[in-house]
Motif scaffolding. Structure first.
Motif, PDB file in Angstrom:
ATOM      1  N   TYR A   1       0.810  -1.216   0.000  1.00  0.00           N
ATOM      2  CA  TYR A   1       0.000   0.000   0.000  1.00  0.00           C
ATOM      3  C   TYR A   1       0.844   1.267   0.000  1.00  0.00           C
ATOM      4  CZ  TYR A   1      -4.236  -2.724   0.521  1.00  0.00           C
ATOM      5  OH  TYR A   1      -5.271  -3.604   0.286  1.00  0.00           O
ATOM      6  N   LEU A   2       1.967   1.256   0.693  1.00  0.00           N
ATOM      7  CA  LEU A   2       2.809   2.442   0.741  1.00  0.00           C
ATOM      8  C   LEU A   2       3.639   2.597  -0.525  1.00  0.00           C
ATOM      9  CD1 LEU A   2       3.849   4.822   2.493  1.00  0.00           C
ATOM     10  CD2 LEU A   2       5.699   3.304   3.251  1.00  0.00           C
ATOM     11  N   HIS A   3       4.369   1.566  -0.897  1.00  0.00           N
ATOM     12  CA  HIS A   3       5.338   1.663  -1.986  1.00  0.00           C
ATOM     13  C   HIS A   3       4.721   1.564  -3.378  1.00  0.00           C
ATOM     14  CE1 HIS A   3       8.881   0.251   0.778  1.00  0.00           C
ATOM     15  NE2 HIS A   3       8.299   1.366   1.190  1.00  0.00           N
ATOM     16  N   HIS A   4       3.550   0.967  -3.484  1.00  0.00           N
ATOM     17  CA  HIS A   4       2.982   0.719  -4.806  1.00  0.00           C
ATOM     18  C   HIS A   4       1.636   1.407  -5.024  1.00  0.00           C
ATOM     19  CE1 HIS A   4       6.190  -2.162  -5.602  1.00  0.00           C
ATOM     20  NE2 HIS A   4       6.014  -2.571  -4.352  1.00  0.00           N
ATOM     21  N   VAL A   5       0.690   1.215  -4.102  1.00  0.00           N
ATOM     22  CA  VAL A   5      -0.643   1.788  -4.316  1.00  0.00           C
ATOM     23  C   VAL A   5      -0.639   3.299  -4.085  1.00  0.00           C
ATOM     24  CG1 VAL A   5      -3.083   1.651  -3.723  1.00  0.00           C
ATOM     25  CG2 VAL A   5      -1.673  -0.424  -3.645  1.00  0.00           C
ATOM     26  N   LEU A   6      -0.144   3.736  -2.929  1.00  0.00           N
ATOM     27  CA  LEU A   6      -0.098   5.176  -2.669  1.00  0.00           C
ATOM     28  C   LEU A   6       0.808   5.895  -3.662  1.00  0.00           C
ATOM     29  CD1 LEU A   6      -0.007   5.984   1.170  1.00  0.00           C
ATOM     30  CD2 LEU A   6      -1.653   6.772  -0.540  1.00  0.00           C
ATOM     31  N   HIS A   7       1.924   5.269  -3.980  1.00  0.00           N
ATOM     32  CA  HIS A   7       2.830   5.876  -4.952  1.00  0.00           C
ATOM     33  C   HIS A   7       2.118   6.089  -6.290  1.00  0.00           C
ATOM     34  CE1 HIS A   7       7.029   5.778  -7.051  1.00  0.00           C
ATOM     35  NE2 HIS A   7       6.609   7.006  -6.852  1.00  0.00           N
TER      36      HIS A   7
ATOM     37  N   LYS B   1      -4.026   6.149 -30.361  1.00  0.00           N
ATOM     38  CA  LYS B   1      -3.421   7.283 -29.673  1.00  0.00           C
ATOM     39  C   LYS B   1      -4.213   7.518 -28.388  1.00  0.00           C
ATOM     40  CE  LYS B   1      -1.698  10.650 -32.055  1.00  0.00           C
ATOM     41  NZ  LYS B   1      -1.455  11.892 -32.852  1.00  0.00           N
ATOM     42  N   PHE B   2      -3.532   7.964 -27.331  1.00  0.00           N
ATOM     43  CA  PHE B   2      -4.137   8.178 -26.024  1.00  0.00           C
ATOM     44  C   PHE B   2      -4.066   9.661 -25.661  1.00  0.00           C
ATOM     45  CE2 PHE B   2      -2.413   3.969 -26.398  1.00  0.00           C
ATOM     46  CZ  PHE B   2      -3.392   3.148 -25.886  1.00  0.00           C
ATOM     47  N   ASP B   3      -4.849  10.031 -24.650  1.00  0.00           N
ATOM     48  CA  ASP B   3      -4.754  11.406 -24.149  1.00  0.00           C
ATOM     49  C   ASP B   3      -3.501  11.570 -23.292  1.00  0.00           C
ATOM     50  OD1 ASP B   3      -7.337  12.500 -25.142  1.00  0.00           O
ATOM     51  OD2 ASP B   3      -8.162  10.930 -23.866  1.00  0.00           O
ATOM     52  N   TRP B   4      -3.295  10.612 -22.408  1.00  0.00           N
ATOM     53  CA  TRP B   4      -2.177  10.675 -21.474  1.00  0.00           C
ATOM     54  C   TRP B   4      -1.413   9.356 -21.465  1.00  0.00           C
ATOM     55  CZ3 TRP B   4      -1.023  15.214 -19.141  1.00  0.00           C
ATOM     56  CH2 TRP B   4      -2.037  16.186 -19.071  1.00  0.00           C
ATOM     57  N   VAL B   5      -0.107   9.462 -21.198  1.00  0.00           N
ATOM     58  CA  VAL B   5       0.714   8.293 -20.912  1.00  0.00           C
ATOM     59  C   VAL B   5       1.194   8.417 -19.477  1.00  0.00           C
ATOM     60  CG1 VAL B   5       2.833   7.038 -21.442  1.00  0.00           C
ATOM     61  CG2 VAL B   5       1.499   8.061 -23.295  1.00  0.00           C
ATOM     62  N   VAL B   6       1.010   7.359 -18.682  1.00  0.00           N
ATOM     63  CA  VAL B   6       1.545   7.328 -17.322  1.00  0.00           C
ATOM     64  C   VAL B   6       2.555   6.187 -17.227  1.00  0.00           C
ATOM     65  CG1 VAL B   6      -0.580   8.282 -16.344  1.00  0.00           C
ATOM     66  CG2 VAL B   6      -0.274   5.802 -16.415  1.00  0.00           C
ATOM     67  N   SER B   7       3.506   6.334 -16.314  1.00  0.00           N
ATOM     68  CA  SER B   7       4.491   5.278 -16.142  1.00  0.00           C
ATOM     69  C   SER B   7       5.241   5.504 -14.844  1.00  0.00           C
ATOM     70  CB  SER B   7       5.465   5.240 -17.313  1.00  0.00           C
ATOM     71  OG  SER B   7       6.246   4.055 -17.272  1.00  0.00           O
ATOM     72  N   ARG B   8       5.850   4.415 -14.381  1.00  0.00           N
ATOM     73  CA  ARG B   8       6.584   4.497 -13.118  1.00  0.00           C
ATOM     74  C   ARG B   8       8.034   4.084 -13.339  1.00  0.00           C
ATOM     75  NH1 ARG B   8       5.437   1.543  -7.374  1.00  0.00           N
ATOM     76  NH2 ARG B   8       5.497  -0.306  -8.677  1.00  0.00           N
ATOM     77  N   ALA B   9       8.838   5.067 -13.706  1.00  0.00           N
ATOM     78  CA  ALA B   9      10.294   4.925 -13.743  1.00  0.00           C
ATOM     79  C   ALA B   9      10.787   3.660 -14.427  1.00  0.00           C
ATOM     80  CB  ALA B   9      10.844   4.988 -12.315  1.00  0.00           C
ATOM     81  N   VAL B  10      10.296   3.391 -15.633  1.00  0.00           N
ATOM     82  CA  VAL B  10      10.761   2.188 -16.336  1.00  0.00           C
ATOM     83  C   VAL B  10      12.143   2.378 -16.947  1.00  0.00           C
ATOM     84  CG1 VAL B  10       8.458   1.288 -16.785  1.00  0.00           C
ATOM     85  CG2 VAL B  10       9.491   2.853 -18.419  1.00  0.00           C
ATOM     86  N   THR B  11      12.512   3.636 -17.203  1.00  0.00           N
ATOM     87  CA  THR B  11      13.844   3.940 -17.745  1.00  0.00           C
ATOM     88  C   THR B  11      14.066   5.437 -17.593  1.00  0.00           C
ATOM     89  OG1 THR B  11      15.304   3.637 -19.654  1.00  0.00           O
ATOM     90  CG2 THR B  11      13.049   4.348 -20.112  1.00  0.00           C
ATOM     91  N   ALA B  12      15.236   5.914 -17.997  1.00  0.00           N
ATOM     92  CA  ALA B  12      15.491   7.354 -17.977  1.00  0.00           C
ATOM     93  C   ALA B  12      14.561   8.051 -18.962  1.00  0.00           C
ATOM     94  CB  ALA B  12      16.946   7.631 -18.340  1.00  0.00           C
ATOM     95  N   LEU B  13      14.215   9.287 -18.659  1.00  0.00           N
ATOM     96  CA  LEU B  13      13.279  10.030 -19.507  1.00  0.00           C
ATOM     97  C   LEU B  13      13.732  10.110 -20.951  1.00  0.00           C
ATOM     98  CD1 LEU B  13      12.116  13.081 -17.359  1.00  0.00           C
ATOM     99  CD2 LEU B  13      10.658  11.331 -18.389  1.00  0.00           C
ATOM    100  N   GLU B  14      15.023  10.313 -21.183  1.00  0.00           N
ATOM    101  CA  GLU B  14      15.495  10.450 -22.554  1.00  0.00           C
ATOM    102  C   GLU B  14      15.239   9.202 -23.376  1.00  0.00           C
ATOM    103  OE1 GLU B  14      19.858  10.061 -23.216  1.00  0.00           O
ATOM    104  OE2 GLU B  14      19.962  10.199 -21.033  1.00  0.00           O
ATOM    105  N   GLY B  15      15.204   8.024 -22.695  1.00  0.00           N
ATOM    106  CA  GLY B  15      14.905   6.777 -23.388  1.00  0.00           C
ATOM    107  C   GLY B  15      13.426   6.497 -23.501  1.00  0.00           C
ATOM    108  N   PHE B  16      12.650   7.000 -22.534  1.00  0.00           N
ATOM    109  CA  PHE B  16      11.213   6.738 -22.506  1.00  0.00           C
ATOM    110  C   PHE B  16      10.470   7.533 -23.566  1.00  0.00           C
ATOM    111  CE2 PHE B  16       6.906   7.532 -20.897  1.00  0.00           C
ATOM    112  CZ  PHE B  16       6.496   6.236 -20.644  1.00  0.00           C
ATOM    113  N   ILE B  17      10.856   8.773 -23.748  1.00  0.00           N
ATOM    114  CA  ILE B  17      10.117   9.667 -24.644  1.00  0.00           C
ATOM    115  C   ILE B  17       9.973   9.116 -26.065  1.00  0.00           C
ATOM    116  CG2 ILE B  17      10.231  11.936 -25.769  1.00  0.00           C
ATOM    117  CD1 ILE B  17      11.258  13.021 -23.046  1.00  0.00           C
ATOM    118  N   PRO B  18      11.013   8.541 -26.677  1.00  0.00           N
ATOM    119  CA  PRO B  18      10.835   7.990 -28.028  1.00  0.00           C
ATOM    120  C   PRO B  18       9.842   6.830 -28.087  1.00  0.00           C
ATOM    121  CG  PRO B  18      13.168   8.294 -27.536  1.00  0.00           C
ATOM    122  CD  PRO B  18      12.425   8.490 -26.258  1.00  0.00           C
TER     123      PRO B  18
END
Length: 220
Positions: free
Chosen positions: A51-57, A142-159
């Motif tokens: 609940y602390l590390h995953h749900v609340l986050h 295509k989506f309105d929003w993309v959400v994610s939890r730190a899967v990689t550095a931003l420079e790699g995620f954006i492409p």
């Protein structure tokens, strides 16, 4: 953190939450413990901190978007949201519980992880969740929003999500993010003023959340 400790945070932050939704949040503990014993998607030493590390986050995104009144998230909205690199369903499943009017696509390239996310969504009867075992580049819509939890550095995620959203990216990240954001902005030519940061410990004063952020990148 137990469910009993978690519930007051939710009731205070999201006063619209229903008894049905609280029941779904309560059910997460047993569901993830059961599935984690079969397919390890959460560290076994971390399952007691679900609940602390995953749900609340995960719900920090909700706290941020409602505070900023971002398009599509309010009760009269109808956003389409892609959770990329969802793993066992984070942040997508907690967000889907809280926002039943929003459609979530939970995507991960690792099949065993999507098995867990799909099973949890089905057990909770989340009709607003679709789970996909694939890469973002292969998704046709295509989506309105993309959400994610730190899967990689931003420079790699954006492409990975280029051309996949109309509004922006909401990214959960920890650590010293200033340099990471600067590198991403330079490499991908993101205009100034399009990246926003929100410190999670503005809401949750727990040492676990120190140095953790919600990063919003507007469409550019």
């Amino acid at each position: 953190m137990t469910y009993e400790q978690f519930e007051p945070y939710i009731k205070e932050a999201f006063p619209f939450v229903s008894e049905k939704q609280l029941g779904q949040f309560r059910a997460l503990d047993a569901l993830y413990r059961d599935w984690n014993s079969k397919i390890n998607v959460i560290s076994r030493k971390d399952i007691d901190s679900l609940y602390l590390h995953h749900v609340l986050h995960s719900l920090c995104i909700a706290k941020y978007v409602l505070g900023e009144d971002l398009p599509g998230w309010a009760e009269d909205g109808a956003a389409q949201v892609l959770d990329l690199g969802t793993g066992g369903g984070f942040p997508g499943i907690p967000l889907a519980i809280l926002f039943p009017h929003i459609q979530f696509t939970l995507c991960d390239s690792v099949g065993k992880k999507t098995i867990v996310a799909s099973a949890v969504a089905q057990a909770l009867e989340l009709g607003n969740v679709t789970v996909v075992n694939d890469r973002a580049e292969k998704l046709p819509q295509k989506f309105d929003w993309v959400v994610s939890r730190a899967v990689t550095a931003l420079e790699g995620f954006i492409p990975w999500v280029k051309g996949k959203y109309t509004q922006g990216i909401l990214y959960l990240k920890g650590g010293d993010i200033a340099e990471e954001i600067a590198v991403a902005m330079e490499r991908h030519r993101i205009p100034k003023g399009r990246v926003h940061t929100w410190s999670i410990d503005r809401w949750l004063q727990d040492e676990y959340f120190e140095g953790k952020w919600v990063i919003r990148i507007e469409k550019f």
